[in-house]
Write an enzyme that holds these catalytic residues in place. Structure first.
Site, PDB file in Angstrom:
ATOM      1  N   LYS A   1       0.850  -1.138   0.001  1.00 22.94           N
ATOM      2  CA  LYS A   1      -0.083  -0.020  -0.072  1.00 22.94           C
ATOM      3  C   LYS A   1       0.906   1.151   0.051  1.00 22.94           C
ATOM      4  O   LYS A   1       0.496   2.224  -0.713  1.00 22.94           O
ATOM      5  CB  LYS A   1      -0.766   0.030   1.265  1.00 22.94           C
ATOM      6  CG  LYS A   1      -2.299  -0.724   1.250  1.00 22.94           C
ATOM      7  CD  LYS A   1      -2.908  -0.137   2.405  1.00 22.94           C
ATOM      8  CE  LYS A   1      -2.585  -0.558   3.538  1.00 22.94           C
ATOM      9  NZ  LYS A   1      -3.568  -0.650   4.647  1.00 22.94           N
TER      10      LYS A   1
ATOM     11  N   CYS B   1       8.910  -1.887  10.014  1.00 17.72           N
ATOM     12  CA  CYS B   1      10.528  -1.883  10.478  1.00 17.72           C
ATOM     13  C   CYS B   1      11.160  -0.807   9.653  1.00 17.72           C
ATOM     14  O   CYS B   1      11.685   0.052  10.641  1.00 17.72           O
ATOM     15  CB  CYS B   1      11.159  -3.128  10.073  1.00 17.72           C
ATOM     16  SG  CYS B   1      12.574  -3.383  10.296  1.00 17.72           S
TER      17      CYS B   1
ATOM     18  N   GLY C   1       2.590   1.300  28.912  1.00 17.09           N
ATOM     19  CA  GLY C   1       3.450  -0.088  28.443  1.00 17.09           C
ATOM     20  C   GLY C   1       4.949   0.335  28.388  1.00 17.09           C
ATOM     21  O   GLY C   1       5.548   1.192  27.839  1.00 17.09           O
TER      22      GLY C   1
ATOM     23  N   GLU D   1       3.478   0.659  33.744  1.00 16.07           N
ATOM     24  CA  GLU D   1       3.353  -0.732  33.285  1.00 16.07           C
ATOM     25  C   GLU D   1       2.435  -1.538  33.994  1.00 16.07           C
ATOM     26  O   GLU D   1       2.598  -1.663  35.393  1.00 16.07           O
ATOM     27  CB  GLU D   1       5.097  -1.351  33.258  1.00 16.07           C
ATOM     28  CG  GLU D   1       5.121  -2.930  33.242  1.00 16.07           C
ATOM     29  CD  GLU D   1       4.180  -3.366  31.936  1.00 16.07           C
ATOM     30  OE1 GLU D   1       4.981  -2.934  30.883  1.00 16.07           O
ATOM     31  OE2 GLU D   1       3.690  -4.163  31.919  1.00 16.07           O
TER      32      GLU D   1
ATOM     33  N   ASP E   1       4.325 -10.907  11.422  1.00 17.93           N
ATOM     34  CA  ASP E   1       3.438 -10.346  12.518  1.00 17.93           C
ATOM     35  C   ASP E   1       2.141 -10.972  12.489  1.00 17.93           C
ATOM     36  O   ASP E   1       1.399 -11.389  13.290  1.00 17.93           O
ATOM     37  CB  ASP E   1       3.627  -9.029  12.771  1.00 17.93           C
ATOM     38  CG  ASP E   1       4.839  -8.555  13.249  1.00 17.93           C
ATOM     39  OD1 ASP E   1       5.819  -9.513  13.796  1.00 17.93           O
ATOM     40  OD2 ASP E   1       4.970  -7.471  13.496  1.00 17.93           O
TER      41      ASP E   1
ATOM     42  N   HIS F   1      40.906  -9.205  24.197  1.00 19.56           N
ATOM     43  CA  HIS F   1      41.039  -8.138  25.214  1.00 19.56           C
ATOM     44  C   HIS F   1      41.580  -6.993  24.535  1.00 19.56           C
ATOM     45  O   HIS F   1      42.481  -6.898  23.849  1.00 19.56           O
ATOM     46  CB  HIS F   1      42.193  -8.756  26.099  1.00 19.56           C
ATOM     47  CG  HIS F   1      42.419  -7.699  27.279  1.00 19.56           C
ATOM     48  ND1 HIS F   1      41.397  -7.476  28.371  1.00 19.56           N
ATOM     49  CD2 HIS F   1      43.439  -6.817  27.443  1.00 19.56           C
ATOM     50  CE1 HIS F   1      42.059  -6.438  29.163  1.00 19.56           C
ATOM     51  NE2 HIS F   1      43.076  -5.990  28.429  1.00 19.56           N
TER      52      HIS F   1
HETATM   53  P1  NAD Z   1       4.881  -5.205  23.874  1.00 17.91           P
HETATM   54  O1  NAD Z   1       3.777  -6.202  23.759  1.00 17.91           O
HETATM   55  O2  NAD Z   1       6.269  -5.628  23.762  1.00 17.91           O
HETATM   56  O3  NAD Z   1       4.697  -4.584  25.575  1.00 17.91           O
HETATM   57  C1  NAD Z   1       3.651  -3.946  25.964  1.00 17.91           C
HETATM   58  C2  NAD Z   1       3.613  -4.069  27.244  1.00 17.91           C
HETATM   59  O4  NAD Z   1       2.340  -3.157  27.696  1.00 17.91           O
HETATM   60  C3  NAD Z   1       3.743  -5.017  28.253  1.00 17.91           C
HETATM   61  O5  NAD Z   1       4.636  -5.048  29.107  1.00 17.91           O
HETATM   62  C4  NAD Z   1       2.302  -4.799  28.900  1.00 17.91           C
HETATM   63  O6  NAD Z   1       2.538  -5.716  30.026  1.00 17.91           O
HETATM   64  C5  NAD Z   1       2.059  -3.507  29.099  1.00 17.91           C
HETATM   65  N1  NAD Z   1       0.438  -3.388  28.878  1.00 17.91           N
HETATM   66  C6  NAD Z   1      -0.540  -4.029  28.219  1.00 17.91           C
HETATM   67  N2  NAD Z   1      -1.371  -3.252  28.448  1.00 17.91           N
HETATM   68  C7  NAD Z   1      -1.321  -2.214  29.644  1.00 17.91           C
HETATM   69  C8  NAD Z   1      -2.101  -1.285  30.090  1.00 17.91           C
HETATM   70  N3  NAD Z   1      -3.235  -1.185  29.738  1.00 17.91           N
HETATM   71  N4  NAD Z   1      -1.515  -0.324  31.164  1.00 17.91           N
HETATM   72  C9  NAD Z   1      -0.232  -0.639  31.236  1.00 17.91           C
HETATM   73  N5  NAD Z   1       0.866  -1.503  30.666  1.00 17.91           N
HETATM   74  C10 NAD Z   1       0.159  -2.240  29.688  1.00 17.91           C
HETATM   75  O7  NAD Z   1       4.435  -4.215  22.832  1.00 17.91           O
HETATM   76  P2  NAD Z   1       5.126  -2.887  22.124  1.00 17.91           P
HETATM   77  O8  NAD Z   1       6.457  -2.439  23.263  1.00 17.91           O
HETATM   78  O9  NAD Z   1       4.124  -1.934  21.929  1.00 17.91           O
HETATM   79  O10 NAD Z   1       5.782  -3.473  20.956  1.00 17.91           O
HETATM   80  C11 NAD Z   1       4.931  -3.730  19.929  1.00 17.91           C
HETATM   81  C12 NAD Z   1       5.865  -5.111  19.125  1.00 17.91           C
HETATM   82  O11 NAD Z   1       7.027  -4.517  18.425  1.00 17.91           O
HETATM   83  C13 NAD Z   1       6.385  -6.040  19.993  1.00 17.91           C
HETATM   84  O12 NAD Z   1       6.037  -7.505  19.366  1.00 17.91           O
HETATM   85  C14 NAD Z   1       7.804  -5.779  20.195  1.00 17.91           C
HETATM   86  O13 NAD Z   1       8.611  -6.837  20.158  1.00 17.91           O
HETATM   87  C15 NAD Z   1       8.014  -4.986  18.740  1.00 17.91           C
HETATM   88  N6  NAD Z   1       9.040  -4.026  18.799  1.00 17.91           N
HETATM   89  C16 NAD Z   1      10.474  -4.441  19.216  1.00 17.91           C
HETATM   90  C17 NAD Z   1      11.409  -3.541  19.171  1.00 17.91           C
HETATM   91  C18 NAD Z   1      12.690  -4.214  19.259  1.00 17.91           C
HETATM   92  O14 NAD Z   1      13.065  -5.294  19.018  1.00 17.91           O
HETATM   93  N7  NAD Z   1      13.814  -3.221  19.797  1.00 17.91           N
HETATM   94  C19 NAD Z   1      11.312  -2.234  19.219  1.00 17.91           C
HETATM   95  C20 NAD Z   1       9.686  -1.922  18.941  1.00 17.91           C
HETATM   96  C21 NAD Z   1       8.703  -2.883  19.009  1.00 17.91           C
END
Ligand code: NAD
Length: 465
Positions: free
Chosen positions: A37, A44, A183, A206, A311, A444
């Site tokens: 799209k 990413c 989150g 969190e 995903d 090292h």
């Molecule tokens: P996530 O699922 O990794 O984390 C979401 C967090 O929000 C969890 O810890 C959860 O317990 C918390 N949560 C959920 N509902 C909540 C609420 N109502 N109040 C407070 N906390 C709450 O999701 P994300 O960080 O949004 O990332 C999305 C996706 O993108 C994931 O699959 C992640 O791994 C991926 N991602 C990866 C990277 C990386 O690898 N560096 C970077 C960005 C995103």
């Protein structure tokens, strides 16, 4: 209506699953069309991993220059953060990498079509171009690789200005004075660090008892300490009950079992509570209970010849897992005798400061499975290279099976964690033991010596502790 075209594979979605699938299929001599799209590269490259890393790099440079340069013997006059320039650089980095994928498509003879695809029947794809033109295409195989999008909280949906998702957080017009982040997964943690290091007052909420709750508990605690030291208010085991918006910002009501409720006001609220799958219109497609595309062990859906990867099928939702799945799916389709695999040993990396990276089993999983293990943990503060770099926060923690000594898991928090994790990952996949690793000579002075020391520590014989 345009003329029908036939091809070997039509891929719907051009992200890390879709574009990698396209390249692999082209390498196997197949005629491939990739329908996207927007721009190839997916979340990413366009709105996720890559532009955030570019911004985090700017934030890191600013932090070091502003707070630490003098300690390194570097005198700087006035250090200011130019957010607009940071965003422009981040967009340019994204643009460069997306152009790179476009170049690879040309090189491999992959046809790129812009528009929205739907699948009225197996083997048939309808493409609606941005100008509304509809074309019907045919392919012997179809791969759905449409990814995922930010999950919203129904009680206070995103409005794009006061309540935003990660996409808007990448291009805010200015650094807000304050931000509420809901989150603390990778997105919440990375943006909390990014904005706080640029002077924004961040409150990170969190729901679970630890920050980065998917990580090792000690890693999470180290992160929480580091975040608090940087001025981020961390509310764990806390639930945002409501968020109201006004001209000037947001007001949130937060509850915490056993603790007083809290009201937090901020200029902006970033919602980072995970993602939901994006599923195109595919006639008769079976989904899982949670709305992901259901696939079998060959990544094939319930519709013959229609496959899915990345995903949109759930599981480990990371770009590198998506690319792996895509290659497996394509090889399963076109490589005689190929048996597709599912991703199992997938490293996870979070790019705040300190960085976090892990692979393999966590202690809680081993305990739950009744597997006896030993822990080797070593702090960066006893590693020469880390001291020279002024980056002594954090540790390497390795988990080995007690019976056979095999490496089962690695958890790293600290400078360079996201690069260091590849070594234990190779160790786990090659089934190396503590004794195998004892015998490896690590260069090292390097940060990777912490991996060697952690291996020795597992057997009670670290050198520098
Ligand atoms: P996530 O699922 O990794 O984390 C979401 C967090 O929000 C969890 O810890 C959860 O317990 C918390 N949560 C959920 N509902 C909540 C609420 N109502 N109040 C407070 N906390 C709450 O999701 P994300 O960080 O949004 O990332 C999305 C996706 O993108 C994931 O699959 C992640 O791994 C991926 N991602 C990866 C990277 C990386 O690898 N560096 C970077 C960005 C995103």
């Amino acid at each position: 209506m345009l003329a029908r075209m036939t091809t070997d594979l039509i891929i719907i979605g051009g992200g890390p699953a879709g574009y990698v699938a396209a390249i692999r299929a082209a390498q196997l001599g197949k005629k491939v069309i990739c329908i996207e799209k927007e721009r190839v590269g997916g979340t990413c490259l366009n709105w996720g991993c890559i532009p955030t890393k570019a911004l985090l790099e700017s934030a890191e440079m600013f932090r070091k220059m502003a707070q630490g340069a003098k300690a390194y013997g570097v005198n700087v006059q006035e250090v200011t953060a130019d957010w607009e320039a940071m965003v422009a650089r981040s967009r340019a980095v994204s643009d460069r990498l997306c152009s790179g994928i476009e170049f690879l498509f040309k090189k491999h003879g992959i046809e790129r079509l812009q528009g929205t695809a739907s699948v009225p029947a197996p083997g048939e794809v309808t493409l609606t171009a941005p100008d509304g033109t509809i074309s019907n295409l045919q392919a012997s195989k179809i791969l759905i690789a449409t990814g995922a999008r930010t999950r919203e909280i129904p009680a206070f949906p995103m409005d794009g200005t006061r309540i935003i998702g990660s996409k808007q957080a990448l291009t805010l017009p200015k650094v807000p004075a304050s931000m509420l982040v809901i989150g603390s997964g990778a997105i919440g943690s990375e943006f909390s660090y990014l904005y706080s290091s640029l002077g924004c007052k961040v409150t990170l909420v969190e729901a679970l008892p630890n920050l980065l709750p998917n990580e090792d508990d000690e890693v999470s605690k180290t992160m929480e300490r580091a975040f608090k030291k940087r001025g981020i208010t961390c509310l764990v085991g806390a639930k945002v009950e409501s968020v109201s918006t006004s001209e000037s910002g947001v007001k949130a009501h937060i509850t915490r079992p056993g603790k007083p409720d809290a009201d937090v006001e901020a200029e902006i609220c970033l919602v980072a509570v995970g993602v939901v799958p994006v599923v195109p219109d595919v006639q008769g497609l079976q989904l899982t209970e949670r709305g992901f595309v259901q696939v079998n062990e060959r990544y094939e859906t319930n519709l013959p010849g229609v496959f899915a990867a990345g995903d949109c099928i759930g599981g480990i939702m990371l770009a590198h897992a998506a690319s792996f799945e895509a290659v497996q799916a394509v090889e399963g389709m076109f490589l005689p005798g190929s048996t597709p695999k599912k991703p199992t040993l997938v490293p996870g990396c979070t790019y705040c400061h300190p960085q976090v990276a892990s692979v393999g089993k966590r202690e809680r999983e081993l305990k739950q499975a009744g597997i006896s293990y030993k822990v080797g943990k070593f702090p960066f503060q006893a590693i020469g290279r880390a001291v020279a770099a002024g980056e002594t926060e954090g540790f390497v923690k390795l988990l080995f099976g007690t019976e056979h000594g095999e490496l089962l898991g690695a958890h790293i928090v600290g400078e360079g964690a996201t690069e260091l994790i590849a070594t234990p990952q190779l160790g786990i996949s090659a089934e190396l033991t503590d004794e195998d690793l004892h015998a490896v000579i690590f260069a090292h002075p390097t940060l990777s010596e912490a991996i060697h020391e952690a291996t020795l520590a597992a057997d009670g014989i670290p050198v520098h502790a």
